[in-house]
Write a protein that holds these residues in place. Structure first.
Motif, PDB file in Angstrom:
ATOM      1  N   ARG A   4       0.816  -1.190   0.000  1.00  0.00           N
ATOM      2  CA  ARG A   4       0.000   0.000   0.000  1.00  0.00           C
ATOM      3  C   ARG A   4       0.857   1.250   0.000  1.00  0.00           C
ATOM      4  O   ARG A   4       1.945   1.276   0.576  1.00  0.00           O
ATOM      5  N   TYR A 100      -1.285  -7.320   3.780  1.00  0.00           N
ATOM      6  CA  TYR A 100      -0.752  -6.190   3.029  1.00  0.00           C
ATOM      7  C   TYR A 100       0.512  -5.676   3.709  1.00  0.00           C
ATOM      8  O   TYR A 100       0.718  -5.862   4.913  1.00  0.00           O
ATOM      9  N   GLU A 102       2.640  -2.233   4.398  1.00  0.00           N
ATOM     10  CA  GLU A 102       2.476  -0.783   4.426  1.00  0.00           C
ATOM     11  C   GLU A 102       3.853  -0.126   4.386  1.00  0.00           C
ATOM     12  O   GLU A 102       4.695  -0.379   5.252  1.00  0.00           O
TER      13      GLU A 102
END
Length: 381
Positions: A4, A100, A102
């Protein structure tokens, strides 16, 4: 699984440790995934291998642990490649739909963006290849073969699905890197990859429904797969919005956005402070409280002031509805647009004190900043 872009820090879940120095978080939604997969796989394993109920659940739990290990390795592919090119990693989060990574900032070049994006699917492809080899090397109708087969399918599906060319998937980041290289405009590339991501989301939903109708996909998997499609749609929309906001960051002019202040002495009755502010204060100015030396010490909260009944305002000191300036985030007046946005993301709030050296020169309202970044978005001031 995805990586992300930089964003305001979010509650990632329970921190369980570090892997190669990267913080690892577990979202509470993982409990739902663990329960769902354990029960589903346990029933499958009992039917195929004739195991006892307890044995089936233990095998199901073992499969979940192996699957999460595969997801973690996928995300580590992103994280370690990003660190290799000087991009800080805030952490890896495992959640209901996978996980995910980051990162603290965007990739500096299209080439780095492409390498970071494809590192995760490459890891999954390698794991899938190893699991396929293990499947072929183990006897049929055995527990080892079933586990190897499921891991092979899981990793191959993850690798293939993640290279689909649409944000927020890894393939979307790869597409963005290519478009960025061609157009030399990262924001335009991000927006285009986001729209492709929405097409992928709609296609995923349609395919899931079709496979369910044809009884190729189990009905129990339909809600989860539709949730995947919805998550893809939302992620694509966030990418489009992020691109549009980023394109307008250079338009942030802090001196122009800063509202002036109007000062009243500490101890002034609220009614009198409001009267002076209305009569002599510059339009849109913020009301501050100053001490005996004339130094600003607190900022009046308009909502708190308006909540005081009119009959009490002459008897209530303005200090009672003011917040200490020391408790508010401060922004130096000479920050550029990117620095202002980074500071606001790091310290979310409704108002920020703007300073020049040790002097308070004004107040930035987050609504004013939002109007620059998203002119059509309405926010309460």
């Amino acid at each position: 699984m995805e990586s992300r872009p930089p964003a305001p820090r979010r509650r990632a879940g329970l921190t369980v440790g570090r892997v190669f120095g990267v913080p690892l978080h577990i979202n509470v939604s993982m409990l739902l995934l663990t329960l769902l997969v354990t029960v589903t796989y346990a029933e499958f394993a009992r039917d195929r291998l004739g195991l006892s109920p307890l044995g089936g659940y233990l095998i199901g739990l073992g499969f979940v642990v192996s699957l999460l290990g595969s997801v973690l390795l996928h995300e580590l592919g992103h994280a370690l490649t990003a660190r290799r090119y000087g991009i800080g990693v805030r952490g890896i989060t495992l959640e209901l739909l996978g996980g995910y990574t980051e990162m603290e900032r965007d990739a500096p070049t299209p080439r780095v963006e492409l390498l970071v994006a494809l590192a995760g699917p490459a890891v999954s492809a390698v794991l899938g290849g190893i699991a396929v080899a293990a499947t072929l090397a183990t006897p049929d109708h055995t527990l080892a073969r079933q586990l190897a087969l499921q891991l092979a399918l899981s990793n191959v599906i993850v690798a293939v699905f993640n290279v689909l060319p649409g944000l927020p998937l890894d393939g979307g980041r790869a597409l963005r890197a290519v478009l960025w290289r061609i157009t030399r405009d990262r924001h335009r590339a991000t927006e285009a990859a986001g729209w492709v991501g929405r097409v992928v989301a709609v296609g995923t939903a349609a395919l899931v429904v079709l496979l369910t109708v044809q009884r190729i996909l189990a009905p129990l998997a339909l809600p989860l797969m539709l949730l995947v499609a919805i998550t893809l749609w939302r992620g694509a929309g966030q990418s489009i919005r992020y691109a549009r906001i980023s394109r307008r960051v250079p338009l942030i002019d802090l001196p122009r956005l800063t509202r002036p202040v109007f000062a009243v002495p500490t101890g002034t009755p609220l009614a009198e402070a409001q009267r002076r502010h209305a009569a002599d204060g510059p339009p849109g100015s913020a009301l501050v409280v100053v001490d005996g030396t004339g130094r600003p010490v607190a900022l009046v909260d308009p909502a708190a002031a308006d909540a005081v009944p009119p009959g009490r305002r002459p008897w209530l000191a303005v200090d009672a509805v003011a917040r200490s300036l020391a408790a508010l985030p401060a922004l130096p007046l000479d920050l550029d647009g990117e620095q202002v946005l980074a500071a606001v993301q790091a310290h979310p709030g409704a108002r920020f004190v703007v300073t020049s050296g040790e002097d308070v020169v004004g107040v930035l309202h987050i609504a004013d900043l939002a109007q620059v970044l998203e002119p059509t978005r309405k926010m309460n001031r």
